[in-house]
Design an enzyme around this catalytic site. Structure first.
Site, PDB file in Angstrom:
ATOM      1  N   HIS A   1     -20.772 -63.300 -45.163  1.00 48.02           N
ATOM      2  CA  HIS A   1     -19.302 -63.304 -45.229  1.00 48.02           C
ATOM      3  C   HIS A   1     -18.736 -64.648 -44.749  1.00 48.02           C
ATOM      4  O   HIS A   1     -17.868 -65.228 -45.406  1.00 48.02           O
ATOM      5  CB  HIS A   1     -18.726 -62.151 -44.388  1.00 48.02           C
ATOM      6  CG  HIS A   1     -17.239 -62.225 -44.206  1.00 48.02           C
ATOM      7  ND1 HIS A   1     -16.360 -61.547 -45.028  1.00 48.02           N
ATOM      8  CD2 HIS A   1     -16.479 -62.913 -43.317  1.00 48.02           C
ATOM      9  CE1 HIS A   1     -15.119 -61.816 -44.632  1.00 48.02           C
ATOM     10  NE2 HIS A   1     -15.164 -62.640 -43.603  1.00 48.02           N
ATOM     11  N   GLU A   2     -19.241 -65.141 -43.608  1.00 45.49           N
ATOM     12  CA  GLU A   2     -18.732 -66.419 -43.086  1.00 45.49           C
ATOM     13  C   GLU A   2     -19.059 -67.558 -44.049  1.00 45.49           C
ATOM     14  O   GLU A   2     -18.247 -68.464 -44.231  1.00 45.49           O
ATOM     15  CB  GLU A   2     -19.294 -66.702 -41.694  1.00 45.49           C
ATOM     16  CG  GLU A   2     -18.939 -65.654 -40.631  1.00 45.49           C
ATOM     17  CD  GLU A   2     -17.475 -65.261 -40.595  1.00 45.49           C
ATOM     18  OE1 GLU A   2     -16.615 -66.057 -40.998  1.00 45.49           O
ATOM     19  OE2 GLU A   2     -17.179 -64.128 -40.177  1.00 45.49           O
TER      20      GLU A   2
ATOM     21  N   HIS B   1     -13.928 -72.787 -49.277  1.00 46.83           N
ATOM     22  CA  HIS B   1     -13.491 -74.129 -48.894  1.00 46.83           C
ATOM     23  C   HIS B   1     -14.007 -75.166 -49.893  1.00 46.83           C
ATOM     24  O   HIS B   1     -13.250 -76.006 -50.380  1.00 46.83           O
ATOM     25  CB  HIS B   1     -13.993 -74.432 -47.475  1.00 46.83           C
ATOM     26  CG  HIS B   1     -13.332 -75.626 -46.857  1.00 46.83           C
ATOM     27  ND1 HIS B   1     -13.798 -76.223 -45.722  1.00 46.83           N
ATOM     28  CD2 HIS B   1     -12.242 -76.343 -47.228  1.00 46.83           C
ATOM     29  CE1 HIS B   1     -13.020 -77.264 -45.415  1.00 46.83           C
ATOM     30  NE2 HIS B   1     -12.060 -77.348 -46.319  1.00 46.83           N
TER      31      HIS B   1
ATOM     32  N   HIS C   1     -16.580 -67.908 -46.758  1.00 47.17           N
ATOM     33  CA  HIS C   1     -15.441 -68.787 -46.444  1.00 47.17           C
ATOM     34  C   HIS C   1     -15.789 -70.252 -46.716  1.00 47.17           C
ATOM     35  O   HIS C   1     -14.946 -71.009 -47.193  1.00 47.17           O
ATOM     36  CB  HIS C   1     -15.026 -68.627 -44.981  1.00 47.17           C
ATOM     37  CG  HIS C   1     -14.356 -67.321 -44.678  1.00 47.17           C
ATOM     38  ND1 HIS C   1     -13.281 -66.852 -45.399  1.00 47.17           N
ATOM     39  CD2 HIS C   1     -14.617 -66.375 -43.731  1.00 47.17           C
ATOM     40  CE1 HIS C   1     -12.906 -65.677 -44.901  1.00 47.17           C
ATOM     41  NE2 HIS C   1     -13.703 -65.352 -43.892  1.00 47.17           N
TER      42      HIS C   1
HETATM   43 ZN    ZN Z   1     -13.656 -63.691 -42.657  1.00 47.14          ZN
END
Ligand code: ZN
Length: 229
Positions: A94-95, A102, A98
């Site tokens: 999940h991280e 980006h 991100h």
């Molecule tokens: Zn998150």
């Protein structure tokens, strides 16, 4: 009525964070096909996504995992960083979701990042501005109400931020689950569990956003009552 809703939301958000923690603990016990640590999962997902300029770090705390676009770091809590479980894999992916957002200039992440400086100012000062405005209104009503309106505008900014966060969170989880599946990291049953863990994490953001909206409506309601007097 409004107080019932506010207290209702406090209860719901308490329940959500309890539920998230218990789900996370449950899936922390479940091994997964990839059998890697969260840090290794993160590294593989970044590499598979063609990202080479993001570094992975371990940070203190429980459920403190986050991606920091300012210095391009994936920050994982100790349980995720060195855990070999469905929960650790889901959060690590999940991280990295991100980080992929980006790299691909996903517009909601860009908007969220642009709001950060204003929102950190707003959340630091909003209570003081509203309280100061209420005190000032006793001596100078017009000026006091003006200050309160400014305070409500600051609060509205934090509410907007909470809602802009939602598509960013849902999209990161979607990218994580798709990658876990396509990279053959999880069986379909493990992918279901990863989905469930990330769903509860997303729900806490939904509740926070709704809670913020209820408070905004409350502030506007109190303001309208006062300004009519
Ligand atoms: Zn998150």
């Amino acid at each position: 009525m409004i107080y019932v809703i506010i207290f209702g939301f406090l209860g719901i958000s308490w329940f959500m964070s309890w539920k998230l923690k218990s789900k996370f603990r449950e899936y922390s016990q479940v091994p997964f096909r990839g059998n890697m640590t969260g840090a290794q999962v993160a590294e593989k997902m970044l590499r598979d996504s063609g990202i080479n300029d993001v570094t992975i770090h371990s940070v203190e705390g429980e459920l403190t995992d986050h991606y920091n676009p300012a210095n391009k770091t994936v920050n994982l809590s100790p349980d995720v960083y060195s855990g070999r479980s469905v929960a650790a894999a889901a959060v690590a992916a999940h991280e990295c979701g991100h980080a992929v957002q980006h790299a691909k200039a996903y517009q909601w992440l860009g908007m969220r990042s642009k709001l950060v400086p204003a929102v950190s100012f707003a959340s630091r000062w909003v209570q003081w501005v509203i309280m100061g405005g209420a005190l000032l209104a006793m001596a100078a009503p017009t000026l006091g109400l003006g200050v309160i309106v400014f305070g409500i505008a600051l609060f509205a900014l934090t509410t907007l931020f909470a809602f802009v966060t939602l598509p960013v969170e849902f999209d990161a989880s979607k990218r994580a689950l798709e990658w876990l599946n396509s990279a053959n990291m999880t069986t379909s049953q493990e992918n279901e569990m990863a989905y469930d863990a990330l769903k509860w994490a997303a729900m806490t953001y939904v509740v926070a956003a709704l809670q913020s909206l209820v408070m905004l409506i409350y502030y506007i309601y109190v303001y309208l009552l006062r300004s009519r007097r």
